[in-house]
Design a protein around this motif. Structure first.
Motif, PDB file in Angstrom:
ATOM      1  N   ILE A   1      33.643 -60.249  88.206  1.00  0.00           N
ATOM      2  CA  ILE A   1      32.468 -61.081  88.424  1.00  0.00           C
ATOM      3  C   ILE A   1      32.917 -62.208  89.341  1.00  0.00           C
ATOM      4  O   ILE A   1      33.923 -62.858  89.076  1.00  0.00           O
ATOM      5  CB  ILE A   1      31.922 -61.628  87.095  1.00  0.00           C
TER       6      ILE A   1
ATOM      7  N   SER B   1      31.096 -67.302  88.161  1.00  0.00           N
ATOM      8  CA  SER B   1      31.543 -67.367  86.773  1.00  0.00           C
ATOM      9  C   SER B   1      32.730 -68.295  86.557  1.00  0.00           C
ATOM     10  O   SER B   1      32.970 -68.732  85.445  1.00  0.00           O
ATOM     11  CB  SER B   1      31.927 -65.970  86.302  1.00  0.00           C
TER      12      SER B   1
ATOM     13  N   ASN C   1      38.283 -60.534  83.561  1.00  0.00           N
ATOM     14  CA  ASN C   1      37.576 -60.583  84.836  1.00  0.00           C
ATOM     15  C   ASN C   1      38.484 -60.187  85.995  1.00  0.00           C
ATOM     16  O   ASN C   1      38.140 -60.356  87.148  1.00  0.00           O
ATOM     17  CB  ASN C   1      37.010 -61.988  85.062  1.00  0.00           C
TER      18      ASN C   1
ATOM     19  N   PRO D   1      25.706 -58.924  90.201  1.00  0.00           N
ATOM     20  CA  PRO D   1      26.075 -59.151  88.801  1.00  0.00           C
ATOM     21  C   PRO D   1      25.941 -57.900  87.938  1.00  0.00           C
ATOM     22  O   PRO D   1      26.740 -57.680  87.043  1.00  0.00           O
ATOM     23  CB  PRO D   1      25.085 -60.224  88.340  1.00  0.00           C
TER      24      PRO D   1
ATOM     25  N   ALA E   1      28.855 -55.696  88.463  1.00  0.00           N
ATOM     26  CA  ALA E   1      30.012 -56.329  87.848  1.00  0.00           C
ATOM     27  C   ALA E   1      30.061 -56.034  86.361  1.00  0.00           C
ATOM     28  O   ALA E   1      31.114 -55.755  85.803  1.00  0.00           O
ATOM     29  CB  ALA E   1      29.965 -57.832  88.070  1.00  0.00           C
ATOM     30  N   LYS E   2      28.898 -56.057  85.753  1.00  0.00           N
ATOM     31  CA  LYS E   2      28.816 -55.788  84.322  1.00  0.00           C
ATOM     32  C   LYS E   2      29.298 -54.375  84.020  1.00  0.00           C
ATOM     33  O   LYS E   2      30.028 -54.148  83.064  1.00  0.00           O
ATOM     34  CB  LYS E   2      27.362 -55.961  83.874  1.00  0.00           C
TER      35      LYS E   2
END
Ligand SMILES: [Zn+2]
Length: 131
Positions: free
Chosen positions: A51, A56, A63, A82, A85-86
């Motif tokens: 992320i 963030s 991460n 995003p 990224a999740k």
């Protein structure tokens, strides 16, 4: 555009978790959905913010993805979303390897193992099976 970098121990832990294989997963890195790149990281490794740092400010291991250079290049060329990224974060969480964050202070230097050129087993004496 200065980005905060991962701490050395985070990088090491990420590399350990990756098993020296690229951790990039899915379309974010130009791969089919759900597919992991798994390139050999011996050829070069980049540490990618799953992320984006700007959003963030997260420099934890969760991460941090150890990815190969082509994957990192692809991701930095395109813009991260995003949701993607999740997905990557979730697939990393699902990995079976347990992460030990504690890294010995003086790791022994690793020499790259020769790939696919293991010497065949040889006996000390030649056993002749003559008739
Ligand atoms: Zn890759």
């Amino acid at each position: 555009m200065a980005r905060r970098e991962f701490a050395g121990k985070t990088r090491k832990a990420a590399l350990l978790r990756s098993g020296k294989r690229c951790e990039a997963v899915g379309a974010w890195y130009g791969l089919p959905t759900g597919e992991r790149c798994a390139n050999d990281l011996a050829r070069g490794v980049e540490y990618d913010h799953i992320i984006l740092d700007a959003n963030s400010k997260d420099n934890r291991l969760e991460n941090c993805a150890a990815v190969c250079i082509p994957c990192h290049r692809h991701k930095t060329a395109k813009h991260d979303t995003p949701t993607a990224a999740k997905t990557v974060a979730q697939s990393l969480m699902g990995m079976k390897t347990r992460i030990k964050v504690k890294i010995p202070s003086a790791p022994k230097p690793e020499k790259p193992a020769p790939k696919g050129h293991a010497c065949p087993r040889r006996s000390l004496y030649i056993v002749r099976t003559s008739p």
